[in-house]
Design an enzyme around this catalytic site. Structure first.
Site, PDB file in Angstrom:
ATOM      1  N   THR A 161      52.204  30.723  42.943  1.00 17.55           N
ATOM      2  CA  THR A 161      50.979  29.936  42.942  1.00 17.55           C
ATOM      3  C   THR A 161      49.867  30.794  43.532  1.00 17.55           C
ATOM      4  OG1 THR A 161      49.957  27.860  43.659  1.00 17.55           O
ATOM      5  CG2 THR A 161      51.416  28.956  45.219  1.00 17.55           C
TER       6      THR A 161
ATOM      7  N   THR B 185      50.719  39.142  42.607  1.00 15.28           N
ATOM      8  CA  THR B 185      49.459  39.090  41.867  1.00 15.28           C
ATOM      9  C   THR B 185      48.351  38.422  42.660  1.00 15.28           C
ATOM     10  OG1 THR B 185      50.225  37.043  40.815  1.00 15.28           O
ATOM     11  CG2 THR B 185      50.582  39.098  39.627  1.00 15.28           C
ATOM     12  N   CYS B 186      48.701  37.543  43.602  1.00 18.31           N
ATOM     13  CA  CYS B 186      47.662  36.881  44.395  1.00 18.31           C
ATOM     14  C   CYS B 186      46.897  37.878  45.253  1.00 18.31           C
ATOM     15  CB  CYS B 186      48.280  35.807  45.290  1.00 18.31           C
ATOM     16  SG  CYS B 186      49.040  34.462  44.373  1.00 18.31           S
ATOM     17  N   ALA B 187      47.545  38.970  45.613  1.00 13.03           N
ATOM     18  CA  ALA B 187      46.911  39.976  46.458  1.00 13.03           C
ATOM     19  C   ALA B 187      46.717  41.296  45.733  1.00 13.03           C
ATOM     20  CB  ALA B 187      47.746  40.196  47.722  1.00 13.03           C
TER      21      ALA B 187
END
Length: 1529
Positions: A1168, A1495-1497
């Site tokens: 998420t 992918t969030c970072a």
């Protein structure tokens, strides 16, 4: 150890965690060596106060603080203010009991300390430290502190027992910490002398460190006493034996003392300079900053003595300071300290000839050049009411440059000045070097829109340089620089100080290089500018404004006064002492100084014998003759010969502009050629604000013919007189003229940001101040009632239209019935109390993250509710949010006349334009009197009176509205819009600026329509029989960079406007910004327009944007998703990959009209945040491009066979971008389910695109250029089809050429023409033999016409066939899809905000960078960590692999790492969070591991593979297997 006792216990819990009192356990005296963490904390407070001290006056003296003890007792020790609040009764009782308990302990400790037994004293001191570490300031009194002080000071002097010394000094530290006023008693009992003795002895290191902490506390309140007792020397002598943390404490003591240095007996502190200079070489940043602060204060205090300054310079201070000022020093030092260092060098250069000599020998000019070149200041602009630290840096640099170029006028000490001038006379190379490096930057700074204050400082430095240098040096420095043109631009300013400085520079120039400057001054208009200063009433020149004398702007300097900046320009580069009142400083200029100096200059250098009677150059006279020829041509009736005559005249003009003899800006403007061209090309219509009823199609046809002649000349690169495209050359001329002449004011709000409560037009709490307004009925008005005569608080950034509607209901008694003006109770509360009361689950980011689970059984798209079916509450919320955002405060948005105003509002007798905001209307009044920079505190404190009366001419208003609604009068192409659209109303139509803007807009339009214009020319030539081959219709359009049309000066002024905004609204900006952005957005850079777009569409201030650029939320999103209150809100949603179209429909229905950002979580996946959300938008983009949805023209393109291609095999591949598939209007939406589904999907697509823009997400879409034109409101025609379907477009153009040739031959030769002559053959084939019917090519079910004459295509109906195909392809066939797209888009935010972008820019804004991987800069934009460096073999292999990737593999890699296959606008540099690559620790062989990502970072965990081939294989395998899901790695 911070001052724990200075905060009252009853408010401790209300403080943020980082502001609360430290835990007392940190101060438990169990260890003789204090914690290093405690030392660090003790230095933070003085460092922050130092930054403030650099900009403000010094802190109060120790004596003044001790004298104010009763006030501090009442402020800190009393709880009387809370007596009436029952919430604090228990707390007061506890405090009283605690106080009496501590008092008993202290009395017992005092008696124990009197015991001579060392063990008893150690025990008592230990207990004392324990009690002091736990008590608060309320637990002690002055009497008790006075009793403790002599005892512990006496014990601290005891050198027999080290434990007693340590504990006694620690008790002194704790006592000062918990009760700061005790420093007075400690000083009285000789504590400082005792502590300094211990430092000098250095018997025990832990005792010495504790003494430093005690002195640090005492020096904050008693700096003078510390200085007199020799604390500086004692501390600095010990510094080399200390740890880094204790060195910081030691420098903190010295810094505290230096803040209040006495003016007498400087030997007390100047002896510390050698040690301080040596400390400048240390590597600790905080230590060096403290040292710099001390040195700056010392130099400032002794600046009156040349002997002392010379002595200070002997210790290498200049060399060390110059090294720190280098670019490396800027990156490792705070802005305040850096500015202070530059200011110190200016003072040294001013007062010491040795420092002056050393600075020149160290080539300080080269360093200052680098600093100015890299300074992000919009070239020295700053806010007068808030001294910006970066702008102060520019001013300090200018002061230093001013001192490096001494003249008798700026040297108070004549012998010292003589020494400096003699040095420069003996070393002219230093003067030449400074001029070569600095002069171009100063000229650029003045030309680029800097305010008057900075301009004056730059001109002062230039004046000094001209006065010092020799004629030979001046000639060499100015080589290649059009200095006369620059000076002529300065004369367009109207401030008397600037004019005086310009006249002085002109006089010096003529004295030293009279032959060169006399001719150039004539050519560039300096001679005429001086004439205007002498005889303004006789002026007829277009370039220079008239000057009415020294009283023109009496308060212009006062408006620029700010903290640390003197009021009058005469003192701009002088040091103003703090005790001087800047408001009382008198201006040094005489009353008629400008006219006197201009008269002397005119008499000595510009006599009639030298300049002639008129002073006009040959080039100017020739341009005037050409202008007269154009006027003669425009007087006669238009006919065909005019086109050729116009072409000849324009060719002559372009030859002059690009000839061997250059044309100056003055000659270009003064010749009148601009106004003549605008008048002729517009057929006398110019650019009216409203469409003229008499502007019929014939007039537009004439305009288009004339513009086409100009386009034929400007777009042709075959002209022999220039190697450059004439359009580019003319555009640059116009841009230079615009920069020289434009004088659009920059508005400074001049008010500190503060909250307020507005009553009009809505009662609400605001984050910015309000205007005080009194509404009065005009005299003689009988139909309206009187309104309240009291001054009301009005939101300054609301539109006057909203105020008019509010006022109308009040003065007519026609308020809407059934609605009460209710105000929620929490809105009446102060902002601090309303924070908790107004919070709700809907507004809380934490509660907002609960996933919204979409229905799992959705298989079809939900139907969209009709607008009429929406609830009234929803309508109210939506309208309110948009009104509160920006639409109500954007005058440019009022393009439609929906409701005629019923009242006329006036301010100071002038009728107000209801489309602007109240703030803009008030400022418009000031602009008529002020110059350049307007605003002031009076603007907010003054009560503004607005009068109202009934609007008497509603019928004319209705007719105007009808006229505007029918203002679609256009010619055969888009050139008709140029003179039917309005330009900025803030521009005087009779002025030259208006003509320049019209022509620049025309140049930009010609560039955009180059394919259409060139094609029309070829078709016309073919139809007239000049060519027989249809291949002549194939044209190659010239490529002109969009940056050619950007005005750097206007861009920087726009940046200043946006930087200084009070509220997140364009209504707080100058009116000219909004009007030019609406009519000529190409004048501003793409980056500035992106900021304006954020402000206009979403109401996001630049402060929020700048914060977001440095820090991001947990999911990597920036402040583009902040709400009005600055709180990041997002909505978490659960979606399904296998039903993505239905999921996106549900998501958009739930979130389209809300400002919160969406955050996606895929079903049965754990990921998420930012990565899944970006992938969601990517998957949605691909889904809308999938074949089978019937949305786009099916060009049957084949996708790549590469298995890593992010496009599936059934994905539509269109090399020119997708364009909507045409659907016949005969297919009713209600009766045809397929059409209804298509319309519904376009509605959803509009929401998706708008939501992506709102949330800052990147779409993987490739819309065609023509579709972008439709989005931003442009109409398409025949010449746009080639951009998305080249084959069809080329065929239709050829058909059109044949039809035009048939028509031409028939009109000139009648019916007696052969098939070959009349052009009825298409590539040697008759049109009839092509067997074309009247169906849309590629869509046989789409019947174009049912007319009997439209069965098969022949030469008679060929023109009709082309028109019908064009209409079906780009107009009626796609109209419903386009309207649905816009309707869905408008549910998120108004689509009109996109009109400031071009098609290419809109592609970049929405879809990011298609392929912006600059491999050579890759290392600059990635972060390496956890074992990897730039030289690590795995990193080098990875860079090689990425460089070898093809486009599809690179897209797949980017999607694998970030979640999106495209980079955001700006490329890797704009990726947030930054792309990070770390070493993945493997439990087994690294070659068996796969890379993983977060992918969030944007976080890639890469194993250290043994070979490049192994790494490539593993990366490609991970990409293939990792797509389509988010799981834990």
């Amino acid at each position: 150890m911070e001052s724990r006792g200075q905060k009252r216990a009853d408010v401790v819990d209300e403080l943020p965690a980082d502001k609360r009192a430290c835990n007392s356990l940190e101060f438990r005296p169990g260890s003789s060596n204090p914690s290093s963490q405690t030392q660090d904390k003790s230095t933070n407070s003085p460092r922050h106060s130092h930054e403030t001290d650099m900009e403000t006056s010094s802190t109060a003296s120790a004596s003044s603080r001790s004298e104010g003890e009763p006030d501090r007792d009442s402020a800190y020790g009393s709880c009387d203010s809370d007596d009436f609040d029952p919430r604090y009764s228990d707390l007061r009782d506890f405090q009283r009991r605690h106080f009496f308990g501590d008092s008993a302990k202290f009395k017992r400790i005092l008696s124990s300390l009197a015991n001579e037994d060392p063990s008893a004293q150690v025990s008592a001191l230990t207990e004392l430290c324990e009690v002091l570490s736990f008590c608060t300031e309320d637990s002690l009194s002055s009497i008790l502190a006075d009793s403790l002080s002599p005892i512990i000071v006496k014990l601290a002097k005891d050198s027999a027992n080290p434990d007693i010394m340590l504990l006694a000094v620690r008790a002194i530290t704790y006592l000062c910490d918990v009760f700061p006023r005790s420093s007075v008693f400690l000083v009285r009992h000789d504590a400082i002398h005792a502590l300094c003795d211990k430092l000098m002895a250095i018997d025990y290191l832990d005792v010495a460190e504790q003494c430093l902490q005690a002195l640090d506390k005492i020096s904050r309140d008693q700096p003078l006493a510390c200085l007199q007792d020799g604390a500086i020397g004692a501390v600095l002598n010990l510094i080399d034996f200390l740890s880094t943390s204790m060195q910081r404490v030691a420098l903190s003591i010295v810094m505290n003392i230096c803040r209040k240095l006495p003016s007498e007996n400087p030997s007390l502190f100047t002896g510390a300079v050698p040690i301080l200079c040596n400390l400048l070489q240390y590597e600790d940043r905080q230590l060096v900053e403290n040292v710099v602060t001390c040195l700056v204060k010392i130099v400032d205090r002794v600046s009156f003595s040349q002997e002392i300054l010379d002595e200070i310079c002997k210790h290498g201070l200049i060399n060390q300071a110059v090294h720190i000022i280098s670019l490396h020093g800027r990156t490792t030092m705070s802005q305040v300290t850096y500015n202070g260092m530059i200011g110190m060098l200016a003072e040294l250069s001013c007062g010491s000839a040795n420092a002056f000599r050393t600075l020149h020998e160290l080539n300080i000019s080269s360093i200052l050049k680098v600093v100015l070149s890299t300074c992000d200041l919009s070239h020295g602009t700053f806010s007068p009411h808030l001294a910006n630290r970066q702008s102060i840096q520019v001013l300090e640099i200018l002061k230093l440059l001013y001192e490096l170029l001494p003249t008798p006028s700026n040297c108070e000490d004549a012998p010292e000045c003589s020494q400096k001038q003699a040095f420069l006379a003996d070393n002219p190379v230093f003067v030449q070097r400074l001029g070569m490096e600095i002069l171009p930057l100063l000229i650029q700074m003045v030309n680029s829109g800097a305010n008057l204050y900075v301009c004056f400082c730059c001109l002062s430095v230039i004046n000094n340089f001209f006065a010092i240098c020799t004629p030979d040096i001046l000639d060499e420095v100015l080589m290649g620089t059009n200095f006369s043109s620059f000076l002529a631009g300065v004369f367009t300013r109207k401030e008397q100080h600037l004019l005086i400085m310009a006249l002085k520079i002109a006089e010096t120039s003529l004295q030293k290089l009279s032959d060169m400057f006399l001719n150039s001054f004539m050519k560039e208009g300096v001679f005429f500018a001086i004439d205007i200063l002498l005889k303004p009433e006789e002026s007829s020149h277009k370039m220079f404004p008239t000057y009415g004398g020294s009283e023109l702007l009496p308060n212009s300097s006062q408006r620029l006064r700010s903290k640390g900046v003197p009021g009058c320009f005469c003192y701009a580069l002088k040091s103003v002492k703090p005790e001087q009142n800047s408001e009382s400083i008198a201006c040094k200029l005489e009353k008629n100084a400008v006219r006197k100096l201009a008269a002397d200059l005119r008499a000595h250098f510009f006599s009639t014998e030298i300049c002639g009677s008129e002073g006009a150059t040959d080039v100017l006279q020739k341009l005037r003759r050409l202008s007269a020829s154009v006027i003669e041509l425009s007087i006669s009736l238009p006919h065909a010969q005019h086109e050729e005559q116009l072409h000849v005249i324009l060719s002559e003009i372009m030859k002059e502009l690009s000839g061997q003899e250059p044309i100056s800006t003055f000659e270009f403007i003064e010749s009148g050629i601009l106004k003549v061209l605008v008048g002729y090309l517009s057929y006398g219509k110019s650019m009216h604000d409203k469409v003229d009823k008499q502007m019929e199609s014939h007039d537009l046809s004439v305009i288009e013919k004339r513009v086409e002649v100009l386009a034929r000349l400007l777009l042709s690169s075959s002209e022999a007189f220039s190697e450059e495209l004439p359009l580019v050359r003319l555009t640059r001329r116009l841009q230079t003229a615009l920069s020289s002449l434009e004088n659009f004011p920059v508005i400074w709000t001049s008010s500190k940001q503060r909250s307020s409560y507005a009553m009009v037009p809505h009662t609400k709490h605001l984050s910015h101040p309000c205007f005080k307004v009194r509404f009065l009925k005009e005299e003689g008005e009988v139909d309206l009632s009187d309104f309240s005569r009291d001054a009301l608080s009005v939101d300054p950034f609301t539109s006057l239209d909203s105020i008019e509607r509010y006022l109308y209901h009040k003065v007519t008694g026609k308020e809407k019935k059934g609605k009460k003006s209710t105000v929620k109770m929490e809105e009446l509360l102060p902002a601090q109390l309303r924070m908790d009361a107004s919070s709700s689950p809907e507004e809380s980011p934490e509660t907002n993250c609960t996933p919204l689970v979409l229905s799992k059984d959705i298989n079809t798209l939900p139907s969209q509710p009709h607008a009429a079916e929406m609830s009234s509450s929803e309508d109210a919320d939506v309208s309110k949010s948009k009104d509160d955002g920006v639409t109500a405060s954007s005058p440019s948005s009022s393009n439609k006349c929906l409701v005629c105003p019923k009242l006329v509002l006036s301010l100071k007798g002038i009728e107000l334009d209801l489309s602007c905001t109240l703030y803009q209307a008030v400022l418009q009044q000031q602009m008529k009197m002020e110059n350049e920079i307007v605003g002031g505190s009076k603007l907010w404190s003054e009560v503004h009176t607005i009068t109202y009366t009934s609007a008497r001419d509603n019928l004319s208003c209705l007719s105007d509205c009808s006229l505007l609604s029918q203002a679609k009068i256009e010619g055969t192409h888009s050139l008709g819009k140029l003179f039917s659209d309005g330009l900025a109303a803030a521009v005087d139509k009779s002025g030259v600026i208006y003509d320049i803007l019209v022509l620049i807009k025309l140049m930009n339009l010609l560039n955009k329509l180059s394919f259409e214009l060139l094609s029309r020319e070829r078709i016309s030539a073919f139809s007239e029989g000049k060519f027989d081959d249809l291949s002549i219709l194939k044209v190659v359009t010239p490529y002109v960079l969009q940056s050619e049309f950007v005005s750097n000066k206007l861009t920087e002024k726009l940046e200043q406007e946006m930087r200084d905004l009070l509220g997140p609204s364009t209504g707080a900006m100058a009116l000219w910004c909004i009007q030019l952005m609406d009519s000529c957005p190409f004048l501003f850079s793409f980056e500035s327009r992106c900021k304006y777009f954020q402000l206009a569409a979403f109401g996001r201030s630049l402060e929020q944007s700048s914060v977001g650029s440095r820090s991001s939320s947990s999911d990597g999103s920036v402040d583009r998703m902040r709400g009005g209150g600055g709180v990041l809100t997002r909505k978490k949603l659960l979606v399904y990959r296998d039903r993505i179209m239905a999921s996106v429909a549900e998501v958009m229905n739930a979130c389209a009209s809300k400002k919160e950002a969406i955050e996606v979580e895929f079903d049965d996946e754990v990921g998420t945040g930012l990565g899944p959300t970006l992938e969601f938008f990517t998957i949605v983009s691909h889904e809308f491009q999938r074949i089978g949805h019937n949305l786009w023209r099916d060009d049957h393109g084949l996708s790549s066979s590469d298995s890593l291609d992010t496009f599936d095999s059934d994905m539509l591949s269109s090399p020119h971008g997708v364009f909507p598939r045409p659907w016949s209007l005969d297919l009713d939406e209600s009766g045809d389910a397929k059409v209804a589904e298509v319309i519904n999907k376009f509605l959803i697509l509009g929401k998706v695109v708008a939501k992506a823009l709102q949330d800052g997400r990147v779409l993987d879409f490739h819309f065609s250029r023509a579709f972008y034109k439709l989005i931003i409101g442009h109409e398409l025609n025949l010449y746009d089809i080639h951009s998305f379907d080249p084959d069809l477009g080329r065929t239709l153009l050829e058909f059109q050429a044949l039809a035009d040739k048939k028509r031409y031959m028939k009109s000139h030769h009648g019916e007696k023409t052969s098939a070959h002559e009349d052009g009825s053959c298409f590539r040697n084939t008759n049109i009839e033999d092509l067997c074309l019917d009247f169906s849309l090519p590629g869509y046989p079910d789409y019947i174009l016409s049912s007319d009997a004459n439209h069965s098969m295509v022949n030469m008679a109906n060929l023109a009709d066939y082309v028109a019908l195909v064009v209409d079906a392809t780009v107009k009626t066939g796609v109209s419903r899809q386009l309207e649905a797209f816009k309707s869905g888009f408008d549910e998120v935010f108004p689509i009109k905000h996109l009109q400031i972008f071009s098609e290419e820019e809109l592609e970049r804004l929405l879809c990011g960078e298609h392929d912006a991987w600059a491999i050579n800069e890759l290392l600059d934009h990635i972060k390496l960590d956890h074992g990897y460096t730039a030289s690590s073999p795995p990193i080098l292999n990875l860079l090689d692999i990425i460089q070898e990737f093809d486009l599809d593999q690179r897209r797949a890699f980017l999607q694998f790492v970030t979640g999106a296959p495209r980079l955001p606008p700006g490329g890797l540099m704009s990726l947030n969070p930054k792309l990070t690559i770390v070493r993945k620790h493997c439990c087994k062989d690294a070659d068996d591991e796969l890379p993983s990502v977060m992918t969030c970072a944007n976080y890639l965990k890469l194993p250290p593979y043994t070979s490049k081939e192994k790494m490539r294989d593993k990366i490609l395998y991970a990409i293939r297997e990792g797509q389509g899901s988010f799981h834990l790695s």
